[in-house]
Design an enzyme around this catalytic site. Structure first.
Site, PDB file in Angstrom:
ATOM      1  N   ASP A   1       0.842  -1.190   0.000  1.00  0.00           N
ATOM      2  CA  ASP A   1       0.000   0.000   0.000  1.00  0.00           C
ATOM      3  C   ASP A   1       0.882   1.246   0.000  1.00  0.00           C
ATOM      4  O   ASP A   1       2.002   1.222   0.509  1.00  0.00           O
ATOM      5  CB  ASP A   1      -0.881  -0.007   1.259  1.00  0.00           C
ATOM      6  CG  ASP A   1      -1.869   1.135   1.267  1.00  0.00           C
ATOM      7  OD1 ASP A   1      -2.989   0.927   0.780  1.00  0.00           O
ATOM      8  OD2 ASP A   1      -1.528   2.226   1.764  1.00  0.00           O
TER       9      ASP A   1
ATOM     10  N   HIS B   1     -10.843  -4.804  -3.877  1.00  0.00           N
ATOM     11  CA  HIS B   1      -9.482  -4.941  -3.355  1.00  0.00           C
ATOM     12  C   HIS B   1      -9.558  -5.354  -1.893  1.00  0.00           C
ATOM     13  O   HIS B   1     -10.549  -5.110  -1.210  1.00  0.00           O
ATOM     14  CB  HIS B   1      -8.691  -3.641  -3.534  1.00  0.00           C
ATOM     15  CG  HIS B   1      -9.319  -2.452  -2.869  1.00  0.00           C
ATOM     16  ND1 HIS B   1     -10.420  -1.792  -3.400  1.00  0.00           N
ATOM     17  CD2 HIS B   1      -9.030  -1.800  -1.721  1.00  0.00           C
ATOM     18  CE1 HIS B   1     -10.753  -0.792  -2.613  1.00  0.00           C
ATOM     19  NE2 HIS B   1      -9.933  -0.769  -1.568  1.00  0.00           N
TER      20      HIS B   1
ATOM     21  N   HIS C   1      -7.344  -5.656   1.875  1.00  0.00           N
ATOM     22  CA  HIS C   1      -6.248  -5.107   2.667  1.00  0.00           C
ATOM     23  C   HIS C   1      -5.591  -6.206   3.515  1.00  0.00           C
ATOM     24  O   HIS C   1      -6.296  -7.018   4.112  1.00  0.00           O
ATOM     25  CB  HIS C   1      -6.766  -4.018   3.622  1.00  0.00           C
ATOM     26  CG  HIS C   1      -7.515  -2.923   2.931  1.00  0.00           C
ATOM     27  ND1 HIS C   1      -6.990  -1.675   2.731  1.00  0.00           N
ATOM     28  CD2 HIS C   1      -8.753  -2.896   2.378  1.00  0.00           C
ATOM     29  CE1 HIS C   1      -7.869  -0.923   2.095  1.00  0.00           C
ATOM     30  NE2 HIS C   1      -8.957  -1.640   1.866  1.00  0.00           N
TER      31      HIS C   1
END
Lengths: 341, 341
Positions: free
Chosen positions: A193, A265, A267
């Site tokens: 990220d 998406h 995480h």
């Protein structure tokens, strides 16, 4: 959708982020802006957990608005010795002592007690809004409200996903990719990220971006996506262990609702890392998502999903107009009570 | 079950908590313990978000272990002026400047830059464990694992619930009760959590404790509990608005899994308050719980529920022995990498 719980706003566009110029490291600034000329007008935000304060004001004899963000530095290892905090220069004030417990306040010499300082000048209304403490609300999104309010709003706002497609098509950030499963149906790209330095285990943060297009969020998921979701979970954990030696049991793997962009998406963060957006009202553990779909194939089409919005977010107006949330009447930010704990 | 994500451990038993003696407020300590005599042996924990560091060491010429906790103070409103941070005494070091953005480090004079300091001396092994950073894991508890491992463990540990019954029976804390629904079947008591001062809206934290006995946790809930759960949600929100003027849409209402005690209770916190234990792997929003049971009456008997454990927790051994989680091999706390961000 902005992350309403992240009270540590980005200080600059990511391209400009904290690039310390080590050549200047030991020089005292000869900059034209000086803190002694700053005149405080409003405290926009005082985060007493992170020890950060966002201030609006002016510089003496200058026009335009200035924003100053002060944040206490974390403790540095090398200062924890007799030349640093435990030197004769450190003063100690006693609050109370009782048996084996004592509370004090200590005052080390100024040079080891620095404060991260950021100045934006001249600042626009947008900068001010970004740094201001916002009233935040939870909304309960039924499937009907999703169809009637949220979905039309998402489609109208037309979030630009070109940067995502650039990654998937190999046009950018290719050197950052940790793992790439090229299956067009159930493949995904795993990469650090932007918030993570890519090195420090304690703040580990990666993102899995699915190759398949058109899955906007949690809301679109059903039993046809189970192979995709399980692949992301299993291969993602495996690759992270191989590359960073963080075992699967120490990873928090989750989706956001609402997400910050509407292309599916997932995480991956280190369990002990207090990352922004990991709160119960925002983060949905991938294992729970898989479990819910296995129990009810169309769980996410039937469920009422909570999400948080700030009064400044565009979607707030949509829900407010339709009577599902009410603005707080007194947004007089000047009078916000500051807590010191 | 301890809250593995709360990296801000209590410094003292709650009865001893930070009672500042204002008579001594301006005196410098003449205490026998002095920071200049502290010799660091181990950094037990460095929380870079909260700017707190827990240290183990010794005092020169004294036997026994000493624990020192340093935590940077939050910014005080009254110091944000030309006598405080914006005085001529504050030095400014430039990191970079680019267009309207600049990053600096400032060094105010020591007297306004205090650090909350707590000393435990002499400290026991238990104190050290409490302040040490622990390896934390997520375990996925299937219904089978609950029956086989968790439930027997809970029953064996025999958590003492007398303090809960004292509240419900009117024997203690009666002056703290905000609302009391005396229905033995679906009633509950609402009162401020021990962590909350009962006043500051920004850190609002209340607890609803159900009157009915024998509901241990989320796992025991089914459709027969829906009236109870909805009553807690609706009456709890209503009473909190009446007493504290915090609207329902700004409350986070949730249960913990695992809970810290096995008598059903519900947490109410202010949405903007970063309370401990609000992370996705621990907190279950009451609205989601109600929704899940409405979709599948025995959802919580069938679901796989994640929970976090620290390696020091007793239940860790149970799951470890049965091969469901693995200890991190290198618990050499001396070599934990410290991050400074």
């Amino acid at each position: 959708m902005s992350d309403s719980n992240n009270q540590s706003p980005d200080l600059e566009p990511s391209s400009k982020k904290i690039k310390i110029n080590h050549e200047n490291d030991n020089t005292v600034s000869e900059n034209q802006l000086e803190l002694k000329d700053f005149i405080l007008e409003k405290v926009l935000n005082n985060n007493t957990v992170r020890k950060q304060v966002c201030l609006q004001g002016k510089f003496r004899d200058k026009s335009g608005v200035a924003l100053v963000v002060l944040e206490k530095n974390a403790f540095k290892n090398e200062d924890l010795d007799s030349k640093g905090y435990f030197s004769v220069d450190t003063e100690l004030k006693t609050f109370f002592q009782n048996d084996i417990y004592g509370n004090y306040e200590c005052f080390p010499r100024a040079s080891i007690n620095g404060i991260k300082t950021s100045i934006t000048y001249p600042a626009t209304e947008k900068h001010i809004a970004k740094f201001s403490q916002q009233e935040t609300h939870i909304v309960l999104e039924t499937p009907e409200l999703y169809q009637k309010l949220t979905l039309p709003h998402i489609e109208k706002e037309q979030f630009n996903l070109q940067w995502v497609y650039n990654i998937l098509e190999g046009k950018s950030e290719q050197d950052r990719i940790v793992y790439d499963n090229k299956c067009e149906q159930d493949g995904f790209v795993l990469l650090p990220d932007l918030k993570w330095d890519g090195i420090t285990k304690e703040t580990l943060y990666l993102l899995a971006i699915v190759r398949r297009r058109g899955i906007k969020s949690l809301r679109d998921l059903d039993e046809t996506h189970l192979p995709l979701l399980k692949r992301i979970r299993d291969e993602g954990k495996k690759k992270i262990f191989e590359k960073y030696q963080v075992p699967a049991s120490q990873l928090r793997v989750y989706l956001h609702y609402q997400p910050s962009f509407y292309h599916l998406h997932v995480h991956f963060t280190y369990l002990r890392h207090e990352a922004p957006g990991i709160y119960a009202e925002k983060a949905h553990l991938l294992d729970t998502v898989i479990g819910n779909i296995e129990m009810i194939p169309d769980y996410y089409k039937k469920a009422t999903l909570p999400f948080t919005i700030r009064e400044m977010d565009n979607i707030f107006k949509v829900y407010e107009t339709n009577g599902h949330v009410q603005r707080i009447v007194k947004p007089d930010i000047e009078n916000i009570e500051l807590i010191d704990k």
